[in-house]
Design an enzyme around this catalytic site. Structure first.
Site, PDB file in Angstrom:
ATOM      1  N   ASP A  36       3.010  26.378 -25.194  1.00  0.00           N
ATOM      2  CA  ASP A  36       3.788  27.009 -24.987  1.00  0.00           C
ATOM      3  C   ASP A  36       4.618  27.238 -26.632  1.00  0.00           C
ATOM      4  OD1 ASP A  36       6.114  28.446 -22.207  1.00  0.00           O
ATOM      5  OD2 ASP A  36       6.584  28.671 -24.822  1.00  0.00           O
ATOM      6  N   ASP A  62       0.758  28.605 -30.044  1.00  0.00           N
ATOM      7  CA  ASP A  62       1.125  30.058 -30.141  1.00  0.00           C
ATOM      8  C   ASP A  62      -0.122  31.166 -29.906  1.00  0.00           C
ATOM      9  OD1 ASP A  62       1.815  32.999 -30.931  1.00  0.00           O
ATOM     10  OD2 ASP A  62       3.027  32.202 -32.652  1.00  0.00           O
ATOM     11  N   VAL A  63       0.000  32.183 -28.743  1.00  0.00           N
ATOM     12  CA  VAL A  63      -1.154  33.000 -28.433  1.00  0.00           C
ATOM     13  C   VAL A  63      -0.934  33.761 -29.571  1.00  0.00           C
ATOM     14  CG1 VAL A  63      -1.039  32.066 -25.762  1.00  0.00           C
ATOM     15  CG2 VAL A  63      -0.023  34.498 -26.399  1.00  0.00           C
ATOM     16  N   ASN A  89      -0.721  33.673 -19.222  1.00  0.00           N
ATOM     17  CA  ASN A  89       0.562  33.832 -18.485  1.00  0.00           C
ATOM     18  C   ASN A  89       1.425  33.815 -19.817  1.00  0.00           C
ATOM     19  OD1 ASN A  89       2.101  33.912 -16.432  1.00  0.00           O
ATOM     20  ND2 ASN A  89       2.991  32.399 -17.708  1.00  0.00           N
ATOM     21  N   TYR A 156       4.121  47.522 -23.436  1.00  0.00           N
ATOM     22  CA  TYR A 156       4.641  46.278 -21.905  1.00  0.00           C
ATOM     23  C   TYR A 156       2.815  47.118 -20.763  1.00  0.00           C
ATOM     24  CZ  TYR A 156       5.637  43.181 -18.666  1.00  0.00           C
ATOM     25  OH  TYR A 156       5.720  41.748 -17.637  1.00  0.00           O
ATOM     26  N   LYS A 160      -0.360  45.430 -20.241  1.00  0.00           N
ATOM     27  CA  LYS A 160      -0.729  45.307 -18.695  1.00  0.00           C
ATOM     28  C   LYS A 160      -1.500  45.432 -18.359  1.00  0.00           C
ATOM     29  CE  LYS A 160       2.541  41.588 -19.248  1.00  0.00           C
ATOM     30  NZ  LYS A 160       1.720  39.826 -18.879  1.00  0.00           N
ATOM     31  N   THR A 191      13.466  34.799 -13.209  1.00  0.00           N
ATOM     32  CA  THR A 191      12.777  34.115 -13.095  1.00  0.00           C
ATOM     33  C   THR A 191      13.623  34.282 -15.039  1.00  0.00           C
ATOM     34  OG1 THR A 191      10.985  35.562 -15.295  1.00  0.00           O
ATOM     35  CG2 THR A 191      10.660  34.405 -13.696  1.00  0.00           C
TER      36      THR A 191
HETATM   37  N1  LIG Z   1       9.362  38.022 -14.319  1.00  0.00           N
HETATM   38  C1  LIG Z   1       9.121  38.813 -13.345  1.00  0.00           C
HETATM   39  O1  LIG Z   1       9.266  40.117 -13.329  1.00  0.00           O
HETATM   40  C2  LIG Z   1       7.871  39.285 -14.459  1.00  0.00           C
HETATM   41  C3  LIG Z   1       7.081  40.594 -13.153  1.00  0.00           C
HETATM   42  C4  LIG Z   1       5.251  40.923 -13.949  1.00  0.00           C
HETATM   43  C5  LIG Z   1       4.775  40.453 -14.929  1.00  0.00           C
HETATM   44  N2  LIG Z   1       5.767  38.618 -15.666  1.00  0.00           N
HETATM   45  C6  LIG Z   1       4.543  38.128 -16.141  1.00  0.00           C
HETATM   46  O2  LIG Z   1       4.677  36.796 -16.291  1.00  0.00           O
HETATM   47  C7  LIG Z   1       3.997  36.699 -17.137  1.00  0.00           C
HETATM   48  C8  LIG Z   1       5.277  35.159 -17.298  1.00  0.00           C
HETATM   49  O3  LIG Z   1       6.619  35.891 -17.390  1.00  0.00           O
HETATM   50  P1  LIG Z   1       8.224  34.447 -16.593  1.00  0.00           P
HETATM   51  O4  LIG Z   1       8.763  36.008 -15.589  1.00  0.00           O
HETATM   52  O5  LIG Z   1       7.859  33.753 -16.013  1.00  0.00           O
HETATM   53  O6  LIG Z   1       9.091  34.705 -18.100  1.00  0.00           O
HETATM   54  P2  LIG Z   1       9.454  33.765 -18.588  1.00  0.00           P
HETATM   55  O7  LIG Z   1      10.533  34.552 -19.855  1.00  0.00           O
HETATM   56  O8  LIG Z   1      10.729  32.959 -17.960  1.00  0.00           O
HETATM   57  O9  LIG Z   1       7.983  32.501 -19.236  1.00  0.00           O
HETATM   58  C9  LIG Z   1       7.662  33.504 -20.409  1.00  0.00           C
HETATM   59  C10 LIG Z   1       6.992  32.093 -21.646  1.00  0.00           C
HETATM   60  O10 LIG Z   1       6.124  32.388 -22.333  1.00  0.00           O
HETATM   61  C11 LIG Z   1       6.479  32.113 -23.267  1.00  0.00           C
HETATM   62  N3  LIG Z   1       5.660  32.407 -24.282  1.00  0.00           N
HETATM   63  C12 LIG Z   1       7.016  33.775 -25.066  1.00  0.00           C
HETATM   64  N4  LIG Z   1       5.407  34.522 -26.144  1.00  0.00           N
HETATM   65  C13 LIG Z   1       4.716  32.958 -26.027  1.00  0.00           C
HETATM   66  C14 LIG Z   1       3.027  32.873 -27.321  1.00  0.00           C
HETATM   67  N5  LIG Z   1       3.434  33.915 -28.391  1.00  0.00           N
HETATM   68  N6  LIG Z   1       2.780  32.381 -27.290  1.00  0.00           N
HETATM   69  C15 LIG Z   1       2.896  31.107 -26.230  1.00  0.00           C
HETATM   70  N7  LIG Z   1       3.861  31.492 -25.334  1.00  0.00           N
HETATM   71  C16 LIG Z   1       4.790  32.227 -24.895  1.00  0.00           C
HETATM   72  C17 LIG Z   1       8.064  31.256 -23.467  1.00  0.00           C
HETATM   73  O11 LIG Z   1       8.448  30.461 -23.854  1.00  0.00           O
HETATM   74  C18 LIG Z   1       8.465  31.273 -22.133  1.00  0.00           C
HETATM   75  O12 LIG Z   1       8.275  30.118 -21.612  1.00  0.00           O
HETATM   76  C19 LIG Z   1       4.748  37.265 -18.658  1.00  0.00           C
HETATM   77  O13 LIG Z   1       3.186  37.524 -18.335  1.00  0.00           O
HETATM   78  C20 LIG Z   1       5.319  38.165 -17.908  1.00  0.00           C
HETATM   79  O14 LIG Z   1       4.619  39.581 -18.934  1.00  0.00           O
HETATM   80  C21 LIG Z   1       6.740  38.744 -15.197  1.00  0.00           C
END
Ligand SMILES: NC(=O)c1ccc[n+]([C@@H]2O[C@H](COP(=O)([O-])OP(=O)(O)OC[C@H]3O[C@@H](n4cnc5c(N)ncnc54)[C@H](O)[C@@H]3O)[C@@H](O)[C@H]2O)c1
Length: 252
Positions: A36, A62-63, A89, A156, A160, A191
């Site tokens: 992360d 950092d991705v 993710n 976004y 995606k 989340t």
């Molecule tokens: N929560 C939803 O409803 C939802 C729906 C569809 C897709 N998603 C996708 O699921 C994934 C996880 O989302 P979530 O809801 O758990 O969000 P979240 O914000 O709880 O977690 C995201 C994590 O990614 C990390 N992150 C952000 N930028 C980063 C980087 N450059 N390098 C490494 N880490 C990084 C953050 O620090 C965080 O820990 C994301 O890709 C999001 O787009 C979420």
């Protein structure tokens, strides 16, 4: 399902879906590398795993940084000897509705660099290792927004949707080398990204729930279950798919 002795990497493992999935991998016996950009949150996930009796390593990643992504895979192999499963993710979303013509180039670049190119960077490093091993399973986080459109979410949604294309193409590149690659497309999941994020996001989520046949948000653990299954032998004939886990939202 047992991942005893297997090695899993989870990006965005410090929060939400990533944390739930890292914990689920560890519960099944996997040696889990939590990656992360957020050090404190990522370390906390690793501590939670260790406290529950699992084995974890946090690597600040950092991705958007190729060197850090490559180092993440090197660390997994150095510490645990191999790489069996990867969950790409880490992701970000724009907080406010921004119509396409008002989106700045910087905002477009920010979202696409993490959500699309970040997945590409991770897969590139992971596929090199898995191809060498001639085995592996990768799951990429897309979104139901990668299958349908979302108002104010052009960057976004484009990122995606791109993840789905990347997944299909890479699945074909590596199918002959024993590596399966799939994507998941979550609907609204509770989340930190979606809960108490901002009034705009809360409003968007209420609309999303209203349009979800199962009538609720999903839980991060429900996504984790699907990821674990996709990485398991039970999904041994599945590759190149983008599987919606959305309470039926995408069907309507
Ligand atoms: N929560 C939803 O409803 C939802 C729906 C569809 C897709 N998603 C996708 O699921 C994934 C996880 O989302 P979530 O809801 O758990 O969000 P979240 O914000 O709880 O977690 C995201 C994590 O990614 C990390 N992150 C952000 N930028 C980063 C980087 N450059 N390098 C490494 N880490 C990084 C953050 O620090 C965080 O820990 C994301 O890709 C999001 O787009 C979420």
């Amino acid at each position: 399902m047992s991942f005893q002795g297997k090695v899993a990497v989870v990006t965005g493992g410090g929060s939400g879906i990533g944390r739930a999935t890292a914990l689920a991998f560890a519960q099944t016996g996997a040696l889990t590398l939590v990656a992360d950009i957020a050090r404190v949150a990522g370390e906390e996930t690793a501590h939670l795993i260790e406290r529950a009796g699992g084995k974890a390593l946090f690597v600040k990643t950092d991705v958007t940084c190729t060197e850090e992504v490559d180092a993440m895979v090197v660390a997994a192999v150095r510490e645990f000897g191999r790489l069996d499963c990867a969950f790409n993710n880490a992701g970000v979303v724009n907080r406010d509705n921004i119509p396409l013509a008002e989106t700045s180039e910087a905002e477009w670049d920010r979202i696409v660099d993490v959500d699309l190119k970040g997945v590409w960077r991770c897969m590139r490093a992971e596929c090199r290792q898995m191809a060498q091993q001639q085995t592996g399973a990768i799951v990429n986080t897309s979104s139901i927004m990668g299958k349908v459109g979302g108002p104010g979410l052009a960057a976004y949604c484009a990122a995606k949707a791109g993840v789905i294309g990347l997944t299909k193409s890479a699945a074909l590149d590596y199918a002959g080398l024993g590596v399966r690659i799939n994507a998941i497309c979550p609907g609204g999941i509770s989340t930190p990204m979606t809960v108490d994020a901002s009034p705009t996001v809360t409003e968007k989520m209420a609309l999303l729930v209203a349009a979800t046949p199962l009538g609720r948000m999903g839980e991060a653990s429900e996504i984790a279950d699907a990821v674990i299954w996709l990485c398991s032998e039970q999904a041994s004939f599945i590759t190149g798919q983008a599987i919606a886990i959305d309470g039926g939202y995408g069907v309507c």
